[in-house]
Design a protein around this motif. Sequence first.
Motif, PDB file in Angstrom:
ATOM      1  N   HIS A 122       0.852  -1.195   0.000  1.00 46.35           N
ATOM      2  CA  HIS A 122       0.000   0.000   0.000  1.00 46.35           C
ATOM      3  C   HIS A 122       0.885   1.241   0.000  1.00 46.35           C
ATOM      4  CE1 HIS A 122      -3.291  -2.736   0.991  1.00 46.35           C
ATOM      5  NE2 HIS A 122      -2.530  -3.225   1.970  1.00 46.35           N
ATOM      6  N   PRO A 123       1.589   1.506  -1.110  1.00 47.74           N
ATOM      7  CA  PRO A 123       2.503   2.658  -1.143  1.00 47.74           C
ATOM      8  C   PRO A 123       1.798   3.991  -0.926  1.00 47.74           C
ATOM      9  CG  PRO A 123       2.177   1.755  -3.342  1.00 47.74           C
ATOM     10  CD  PRO A 123       1.571   0.779  -2.379  1.00 47.74           C
ATOM     11  N   GLU A 124       0.511   4.047  -1.246  1.00 46.84           N
ATOM     12  CA  GLU A 124      -0.230   5.301  -1.057  1.00 46.84           C
ATOM     13  C   GLU A 124      -0.446   5.610   0.426  1.00 46.84           C
ATOM     14  OE1 GLU A 124      -3.145   2.000  -0.906  1.00 46.84           O
ATOM     15  OE2 GLU A 124      -1.443   2.528  -2.201  1.00 46.84           O
ATOM     16  N   LYS A 125      -0.217   4.626   1.296  1.00 49.87           N
ATOM     17  CA  LYS A 125      -0.362   4.836   2.738  1.00 49.87           C
ATOM     18  C   LYS A 125       0.986   5.079   3.427  1.00 49.87           C
ATOM     19  CE  LYS A 125      -3.736   4.224   4.788  1.00 49.87           C
ATOM     20  NZ  LYS A 125      -4.750   5.195   5.270  1.00 49.87           N
ATOM     21  N   VAL A 126       2.052   5.081   2.642  1.00 52.67           N
ATOM     22  CA  VAL A 126       3.402   5.240   3.206  1.00 52.67           C
ATOM     23  C   VAL A 126       3.762   6.718   3.284  1.00 52.67           C
ATOM     24  CG1 VAL A 126       5.870   4.838   2.802  1.00 52.67           C
ATOM     25  CG2 VAL A 126       4.232   2.980   2.458  1.00 52.67           C
ATOM     26  N   VAL A 127       4.213   7.140   4.476  1.00 54.98           N
ATOM     27  CA  VAL A 127       4.761   8.485   4.661  1.00 54.98           C
ATOM     28  C   VAL A 127       6.188   8.326   5.186  1.00 54.98           C
ATOM     29  CG1 VAL A 127       4.578  10.686   5.878  1.00 54.98           C
ATOM     30  CG2 VAL A 127       2.500   9.471   5.181  1.00 54.98           C
ATOM     31  N   LEU A 128       7.151   8.820   4.418  1.00 51.34           N
ATOM     32  CA  LEU A 128       8.560   8.733   4.817  1.00 51.34           C
ATOM     33  C   LEU A 128       9.064  10.115   5.197  1.00 51.34           C
ATOM     34  CD1 LEU A 128      11.231   7.198   5.133  1.00 51.34           C
ATOM     35  CD2 LEU A 128      11.665   7.596   2.693  1.00 51.34           C
ATOM     36  N   HIS A 129       9.447  10.273   6.471  1.00 54.94           N
ATOM     37  CA  HIS A 129      10.001  11.530   6.973  1.00 54.94           C
ATOM     38  C   HIS A 129      11.537  11.437   6.910  1.00 54.94           C
ATOM     39  CE1 HIS A 129       6.016  12.532   8.782  1.00 54.94           C
ATOM     40  NE2 HIS A 129       5.957  11.228   8.980  1.00 54.94           N
ATOM     41  N   VAL A 130      12.121  12.154   5.959  1.00 52.91           N
ATOM     42  CA  VAL A 130      13.584  12.150   5.811  1.00 52.91           C
ATOM     43  C   VAL A 130      14.129  13.362   6.563  1.00 52.91           C
ATOM     44  CG1 VAL A 130      15.538  12.208   4.221  1.00 52.91           C
ATOM     45  CG2 VAL A 130      13.414  11.031   3.560  1.00 52.91           C
ATOM     46  N   ILE A 131      14.962  13.116   7.556  1.00 51.70           N
ATOM     47  CA  ILE A 131      15.576  14.187   8.343  1.00 51.70           C
ATOM     48  C   ILE A 131      17.066  14.228   8.014  1.00 51.70           C
ATOM     49  CG2 ILE A 131      15.986  15.078  10.667  1.00 51.70           C
ATOM     50  CD1 ILE A 131      13.663  13.367  11.641  1.00 51.70           C
ATOM     51  N   THR A 132      17.552  15.425   7.745  1.00 51.28           N
ATOM     52  CA  THR A 132      18.968  15.563   7.426  1.00 51.28           C
ATOM     53  C   THR A 132      19.523  16.813   8.106  1.00 51.28           C
ATOM     54  OG1 THR A 132      20.564  15.535   5.590  1.00 51.28           O
ATOM     55  CG2 THR A 132      18.579  16.887   5.298  1.00 51.28           C
ATOM     56  N   LEU A 150       8.747   9.218  -5.746  1.00 48.99           N
ATOM     57  CA  LEU A 150       8.348   7.815  -5.587  1.00 48.99           C
ATOM     58  C   LEU A 150       6.830   7.747  -5.682  1.00 48.99           C
ATOM     59  CD1 LEU A 150      10.775   6.900  -2.690  1.00 48.99           C
ATOM     60  CD2 LEU A 150      10.944   6.170  -5.066  1.00 48.99           C
ATOM     61  N   THR A 151       6.343   7.106  -6.710  1.00 46.96           N
ATOM     62  CA  THR A 151       4.922   7.101  -7.032  1.00 46.96           C
ATOM     63  C   THR A 151       4.065   6.681  -5.845  1.00 46.96           C
ATOM     64  OG1 THR A 151       5.503   6.513  -9.293  1.00 46.96           O
ATOM     65  CG2 THR A 151       3.202   6.239  -8.669  1.00 46.96           C
ATOM     66  N   SER A 152       3.049   7.441  -5.600  1.00 48.77           N
ATOM     67  CA  SER A 152       2.023   7.195  -4.571  1.00 48.77           C
ATOM     68  C   SER A 152       2.490   7.526  -3.156  1.00 48.77           C
ATOM     69  CB  SER A 152       1.527   5.736  -4.603  1.00 48.77           C
ATOM     70  OG  SER A 152       0.983   5.432  -5.858  1.00 48.77           O
ATOM     71  N   ALA A 153       3.733   7.246  -2.819  1.00 53.66           N
ATOM     72  CA  ALA A 153       4.197   7.484  -1.453  1.00 53.66           C
ATOM     73  C   ALA A 153       4.376   8.978  -1.194  1.00 53.66           C
ATOM     74  CB  ALA A 153       5.503   6.758  -1.207  1.00 53.66           C
ATOM     75  N   ILE A 154       4.324   9.340   0.085  1.00 54.58           N
ATOM     76  CA  ILE A 154       4.490  10.736   0.502  1.00 54.58           C
ATOM     77  C   ILE A 154       5.868  10.885   1.147  1.00 54.58           C
ATOM     78  CG2 ILE A 154       3.599  12.567   1.984  1.00 54.58           C
ATOM     79  CD1 ILE A 154       0.867  11.135   1.808  1.00 54.58           C
ATOM     80  N   ILE A 155       6.679  11.768   0.601  1.00 50.88           N
ATOM     81  CA  ILE A 155       8.045  11.969   1.091  1.00 50.88           C
ATOM     82  C   ILE A 155       8.169  13.377   1.664  1.00 50.88           C
ATOM     83  CG2 ILE A 155      10.503  11.874   0.554  1.00 50.88           C
ATOM     84  CD1 ILE A 155       9.109   9.228   0.095  1.00 50.88           C
TER      85      ILE A 155
END
Length: 533
Positions: free
Chosen positions: A232-242, A259-264
């Motif tokens: 379920h990539p549309e339900k993925v939220v990736l918080h990238v901290i740098t 990245l299609t569907s996912a939230i970055i």
Amino acid sequence: MQLHISPSLRHITVLPAKGFREFFKVKIGSRRLSYRMVFYSLLFLTFLLRFVFVLTAVDAIDGETKCSSIGCLGKRLGPRILGRRFEANVPEVIYQVLEEAADPNEIQSEPQTPQTLEDFVAEMKNERPDAKTFAIKLKSMVTFLEERTRTAKIQEYLYRHVASSSIPKQLHCLTLRLANEHSTNANARLQLPSAELVPALVDNSFYHFVLASDNVLAASVVATSLVQNSLHPEKVVLHVITDRKTYAPMQAWFSLHPLTSAIIEVKALHQFDWFAKGKVPVLEAMEKDQKVRAQFRGGSSAIVANNTEKPKVIAAKLQALSPKYNSLMNHLRINLPELFPSLNKVVFLDDDIVVQTDLSPLWDINMNGKVNGAVETCRGEDKYVMSKRFKSYLNFSHPLIAKTFDPNECAWAYGMNVFDLEAWRKTNISQTYHYWIEENLKSDLSLWQLGTLPPGLIAFRGHVHAINPFWHMLGLGYQDNTTITDAETAGVVHFNGRAKPWLDIAFPELRPLWTKYLDFSDRFIKSCHIRAS
């Protein structure tokens, strides 16, 4: 004299050597004495006489005290019959020479020390020395080779330390090109995520993952493998901290490689409200840690120059100098509740992992009120990797550690952890973490020497829920005992250790697990000469 046994085996005829046929018969009573016993007795006596002769001959060859055949037989068989072992034939002088303390200066200055087993055997055959000379030569050779082995190991550890601590020119090239793209291309400066998706960042119905990294290429592999394997990539939220210096390249990469569907979400530390307010304990601890390490360690040259410590101890000290152990990205996970005050549960990912399966089932794990869902590392089929306990990380020769903790308490791993932030906020885990960081600094790093895992083990005591080892396979960055077939069956593989997959010192048979998520036709990757092998 001739011996003749009748076909029925009931008569024995003895013929003298002379020409007349005098003979005598021995008739054996069938009931009192079996004829077979006589026959086997003769065979046994024949064998025994030969055996005694051989033992006597061996004693004479060995130069032992002269003895009769029966006496030598008793000397040989007596200890075995009485249940005792043979006394060693090694002369006592050999033990005396080998047990004496070696003088490294004398051994190194001796030009005649054999340097191979072949040279040693040839020299002993030619000179035929006595036992004491033999022992001296043997000890010199072994000590000399031990010292050479120790030096070679230390040099290997030093080279690996340099290789793992340095930034490869390909990665440096990628960062510079992306920073330039960020400044010249508006498409590389997109808001991540777009405005309509911002509410999802605090929506607990999504699967929230946190990745803290200053390595653009590594972060891209984690993100790509996570989304590609998600059901379920549309339900993925990736918080990238740098950090501040990597923010522009990181934003450029994910702006140009959606990245299609996912939230970055890409966010720098200085953009967090919590981070900008007042004193940040982790930053203060890092500043003190840098000062203490600079004084306590003396740098890699001083560590390598120590001739008294074992190579493994030197390797551990070199590893403690690695920049990642004093990286803010490495300490950041302890402040997750403050960084994400609206979220209830997150999965924290290190940037040296590869996701190989859908991770959404992690949200269905019942944590039983615990805070940290982690794979324990004290049990498992791989004894080399899965044999870690508190004594593997903490210094139990220090009285404070010895009186407070159990050395055999099971350890667990960072790298892929499920954190229940709602339960975390009800504890004093973060305060405990910072307290022990301070205690270690006060003791000149004598409580533990490297990493954020030791204080993590202490802070999360009693708050860890063990999860299935399928979710986190460790050790791919410091040993190659794991086959690629076994690694492919794990949900997440972790290249923890020096041999990171983006370095030349990576294990070539395991590196494809990581490179399969890179597009080597990408213009940035091609222009920086980043290759699969």
